[in-house]
Every structure is written in structure tokens, then in C-alpha cells.
Motif scaffolding. Structure first.
Motif, short mmCIF file in Angstrom:
data_model
loop_
_atom_site.label_atom_id
_atom_site.label_comp_id
_atom_site.label_asym_id
_atom_site.label_seq_id
_atom_site.Cartn_x
_atom_site.Cartn_y
_atom_site.Cartn_z
N SER A 144 -5.26 10.31 -3.39
CA SER A 144 -5.99 10.93 -2.28
C SER A 144 -5.12 11.87 -1.47
O SER A 144 -5.49 13.00 -1.19
CB SER A 144 -6.57 9.86 -1.36
OG SER A 144 -7.72 9.31 -1.96
N TYR B 218 0.86 6.72 0.82
CA TYR B 218 1.55 7.91 1.37
C TYR B 218 2.92 8.15 0.77
O TYR B 218 3.73 8.88 1.33
CB TYR B 218 1.63 7.78 2.91
CG TYR B 218 0.25 7.78 3.51
CD1 TYR B 218 -0.46 8.96 3.66
CD2 TYR B 218 -0.39 6.59 3.85
CE1 TYR B 218 -1.75 8.97 4.14
CE2 TYR B 218 -1.69 6.58 4.34
CZ TYR B 218 -2.36 7.77 4.49
OH TYR B 218 -3.65 7.79 4.96
N ASP C 258 0.86 -1.19 0.00
CA ASP C 258 0.00 0.00 0.00
C ASP C 258 0.90 1.24 0.00
O ASP C 258 1.58 1.53 0.98
CB ASP C 258 -0.89 -0.05 1.25
CG ASP C 258 -1.91 1.07 1.29
OD1 ASP C 258 -1.71 2.11 0.63
OD2 ASP C 258 -2.93 0.91 1.99
N1 PLP Z 1 -4.54 2.89 2.43
C1 PLP Z 1 -4.23 3.60 3.52
C2 PLP Z 1 -3.07 3.18 4.34
C3 PLP Z 1 -4.99 4.71 3.90
O1 PLP Z 1 -4.67 5.39 5.00
C4 PLP Z 1 -6.10 5.07 3.10
C5 PLP Z 1 -6.95 6.21 3.45
O2 PLP Z 1 -6.80 6.87 4.43
C6 PLP Z 1 -6.39 4.28 1.98
C7 PLP Z 1 -5.59 3.21 1.68
C8 PLP Z 1 -7.57 4.58 1.11
O3 PLP Z 1 -7.29 5.59 0.25
P1 PLP Z 1 -8.25 6.03 -0.94
O4 PLP Z 1 -8.76 7.38 -0.58
O5 PLP Z 1 -7.38 6.03 -2.14
O6 PLP Z 1 -9.36 5.04 -1.04
#
Ligand code: PLP
Length: 393
Positions: free
Chosen positions: A237, A207, A204
Motif C-alpha cells: 500500500s 512502512y 506490522d
Molecule cells: N498497518 C498500518 C500500521 C497501517 O497504517 C495501515 C494502513 O494505513 C495498514 C496496516 C493497512 O494497510 P493495507 O492497505 O495493506 O490494508
């Protein structure tokens, strides 16, 4: 009679953000004149880049004209958007074929469905404390979760334990909630672990844009061998303020083969069955967000969030509280003072300073005694929070 999915009963009721929101609502009702400092929820507060807004306007005009009107989008993404993502990686020296990139409505959507590629008997390792979707989506699918505990001893960055028995592992770096980020050498250990066992890493990268340290990789594909064991899930995002606009992507390399089957081909089959593509407007917005101009503009917002992080970590240093994050991440994760438990410190901060944060225990038992501040608040609120923290502690 219809039989329901029995595994939903394994889910714990998530009351983390529900309880936080209820507390905020009650405070606003009972003390409307008081200034509340919101450092709890990880949602951006600064607006989209001008280049993105201009692209959205242009795309809306395209839809108004016969000659440029667009109907259904290709299920895997428009070529221009896949190319924009490939270029984004290429500018950092990471090579991905546009055909390996699948455009999505955001990381959350793909995290919800990627498990469909894997059989139920796979054991799923999750580094805890963890973003809740990793655990919950797999509990819903009936899989067994193997918790890999993070803690102060390993800087919340555990390396593969020798006795780890799992076929899938979720890694999130920089991490939500701890803000800790694996160095290249550390992440390589996970890649080697996965390749030695034919396991798959679900990486993931939500960030990655916050990384400034050159020792910390922004994509798992910076590491040799990752293309044979890793799927990367990414999002605009936090990179470009798209939490309410929605756009992301998932990379599934052609070289990722398990049981003589291409996971890339399986994901093509999945997407072409389960999706009708991402809105043309959003893909044009995403293309603009990843252009050098768009990135330079949203980069200014990231600088604001980074400055918030510095304000908070400076305060924690003065207070002598151990912390992680804030350096390559928009979260600061710190030990509650005086041995307090997370929810007790949550109540204490609200009562004494009207600061709203997130108790670490909401991200799993390993988070007990720790606390998360988000750096996405306004600079004024963040400065005031740091000031109040120093006053009450
Ligand atoms: N993965 C992590 C670690 C997150 O903190 C978030 C959202 O806060 C997401 C995925 C989801 O992000 P998205 O807005 O792209 O759905």
C-alpha cells in the motif's frame, strides 16, 4: 434466537476519521473558494509505477486468451508472487522460504483474521498510541488488551516492561501514528522477551520502505531468533502506492511452534479454508511492483513523500516543537503547542490556517496532546502548510 457476538459492545465508536471528514466536507461547502491543506489521512496520492500499469495490462490480456486464461488462484499465492517477495527480502540479506510467505489483499485484511490462530485467553499487549485495528480486532474476539504506553520519555518506542504479562504483542515499526522506528538493538529486546516467554510478536511492517537508517531493521527477521517468535504482516500500500489496488503478504516461519503445533501449518489450514486466493491481475501487478524496475519507479514517489516529511520537520524545528517520525516514516508526530489538547489544536489549525491534521488522541489516550501530519499530501500543499504553521504559531 440467534445470539450475536457479545464482544462488539466493547468497541468504542470510532469517530476520528468520521469527524475529520465531516469537518472537511463542511469547510468545502461553506468556504468553496478557500485552499484547504489536507495532511490528515494516511493515504497515498501519487500514481502507480509504469511497470505496474504495464503488468496489469499484460495480465488483463492473459485473461482474454484461452491459452493464458487463469481461474482460481492458489489460496496461499502464485509461486511467481511468493518468489518475488522472497527475492525482495533476499536482496536485503533476509532469508525467507517462499513457502513461508502467504499472499494477501493487504495488511488490513490479515490483521483482521490472524487472531484466529490464538486462543481467547491470550493477553494482548499493544504499544500505544496504536493503529486501531490491533485493539479492535482483539476486543471483538473477547481478548484482554494490555496497554504498553509510549510517550516522550521513551521516544514512543517502549521496550518490554519487566512486569509485562501478555502472550501476544503487536509491534509496528516504523510506527503509525508516531513515525518512531525501533533500532535493531531495541527490537532485539522484544524478540528476546517473546522467546523467553513463548509469546508471539505480530510485527506490522507496512512502512518498512520508508526506512533509510541502516540501524533500523526493515523486517523483524533481520534479528536472530525472530523466526521462532514472530509473524510479519506487510503490504504494498505505502511501498508502491497500492492502497486502492490492494496487495500484501504475511510471513509465518516454519520454525514458529507453540504448544508443539506449527503456526505455519495452522495458517495454511486457515487460508485454504477462508480464502480463494488473490486476483491474478493483482499478483502480476505485485510482482512488477517488487521488480528492481518497479521499485526504482515507486522509489521516486517515496522520495517525494520523504521531501514532504523534511519540509514539515524543518518547520517544527524552527517552531521548537518536539516531534518524532519523518525520518524513517511518512508521518510526523508532534506535541501540540501551548499545552493544547488534540481536538482543540485540530480546530485551531482549521480556523486559523485551513490545515487538516489528525489529533493523536484518536490513536489512544497516550496520544493526547500530540498531533499527526501525514507526508502523503502534495508537495505544494505541504510547503504551504509549513508556511502557514510558521505564520500562526
Ligand atoms: N498497518 C498500518 C500500521 C497501517 O497504517 C495501515 C494502513 O494505513 C495498514 C496496516 C493497512 O494497510 P493495507 O492497505 O495493506 O490494508
Amino acid at each position: 434466537m440467534t445470539h450475536i457476538n457479545p464482544y462488539y459492545s466493547r468497541l468504542k465508536t470510532s469517530y476520528l476519521f468520521y469527524r475529520i471528514n465531516q469537518t472537511v466536507d463542511a469547510l468545502r461547502r461553506d468556504h468553496p473558494q478557500e485552499r484547504l491543506l489536507l495532511l490528515g489521512v494516511g493515504d497515498v496520492t501519487l500514481p502507480l509505477a509504469p511497470a505496474v500499469i504495464a503488468a496489469l495490462h499484460r495480465a488483463a490480456e492473459d485473461q482474454a486468451k484461452q491459452e493464458s486464461f487463469q481461474g482460481y488462484m492458489p489460496e496461499l499465492g502464485k509461486d511467481f508472487m511468493k518468489q518475488a517477495v522472497a527475492d525482495y527480502y533476499a536482496r536485503r540479506g533476509t532469508k525467507l522460504d517462499p513457502a513461508e510467505i502467504f499472499i494477501s489483499y493487504g495488511a488490513g485484511d490479515d490483521l483482521g483474521v490472524i487472531g484466529g490462530l490464538f486462543a481467547q485467553e491470550n493477553r494482548v499487549a499493544v504499544i500505544e498510541p496504536a493503529y486501531p485495528a490491533y485493539v479492535d480486532t482483539n476486543l471483538m474476539a473477547g481478548r484482554t488488551i494490555v496497554s504498553v504506553p509510549g510517550g516522550e520519555d521513551n521516544g514512543f518506542l517502549p521496550l518490554p516492561p519487566e512486569d509485562l504479562e501478555a502472550e501476544l504483542v503487536y509491534l509496528c515499526s516504523p510506527n503509525n501514528p508516531t513515525g518512531a522506528a525501533y533500532t535493531r538493538a531495541q527490537l532485539q529486546q522484544w524478540v528476546d522477551w517473546a522467546n523467553a516467554r513463548d509469546a508471539v510478536i505480530l510485527f506490522d511492517a507496512a512502512y518498512e520502505a520508508f526506512i533509510t537508517d541502516p540501524a533500523v531493521p526493515r523486517s523483524i527477521y533481520e534479528l536472530p531468533g525472530a523466526e521462532r517468535c514472530a509473524i510479519e504482516i506487510a503490504s504494498l500500500s505505502k511501498t508502491a502506492g497500492f492502497t486502492g489496488t490492494r496487495l500484501g503478504w504475511t510471513a509465518v516461519p516454519q520454525a514458529l511452534i507453540r504448544e508443539e503445533t506449527s503456526l505455519h501449518d495452522m495458517w495454511v489450514r486457515n487460508r485454504t479454508t477462508c480464502s480463494n486466493g488473490v486476483s491474478y491481475l493483482l499478483q502480476r501487478a505485485g510482482e512488477a511492483a517488487l521488480s528492481p524496475e518497479g521499485l526504482a519507479q515507486s522509489g521516486k514517489n517515496l522520495q517525494v513523500y520523504r521531501a514532504n516529511a523534511k519540509i514539515l520537520t524543518d518547520a517544527l524545528e524552527v517552531l521548537g516543537l518536539p516531534y518524532t517520525g519523518g525520518k524513517n516514516a511518512p508521518y510526523v508526530w508532534f506535541r501540540c503547542p501551548k499545552g493544547m489538547q488534540g481536538w482543540d489544536f485540530f480546530d485551531f489549525l482549521i480556523d486559523r490556517a485551513r490545515i487538516v491534521g489528525t489529533p493523536g488522541v484518536g490513536f489512544g489516550p497516550c496520544g493526547e496532546g500530540w498531533f499527526r501530519f501525514s507526508c502523503f499530501g502534495t508537495p505544494a500543499d505541504t510547503r504551504e502548510a509549513a508556511h502557514r504553521l510558521r505564520e500562526i504559531l
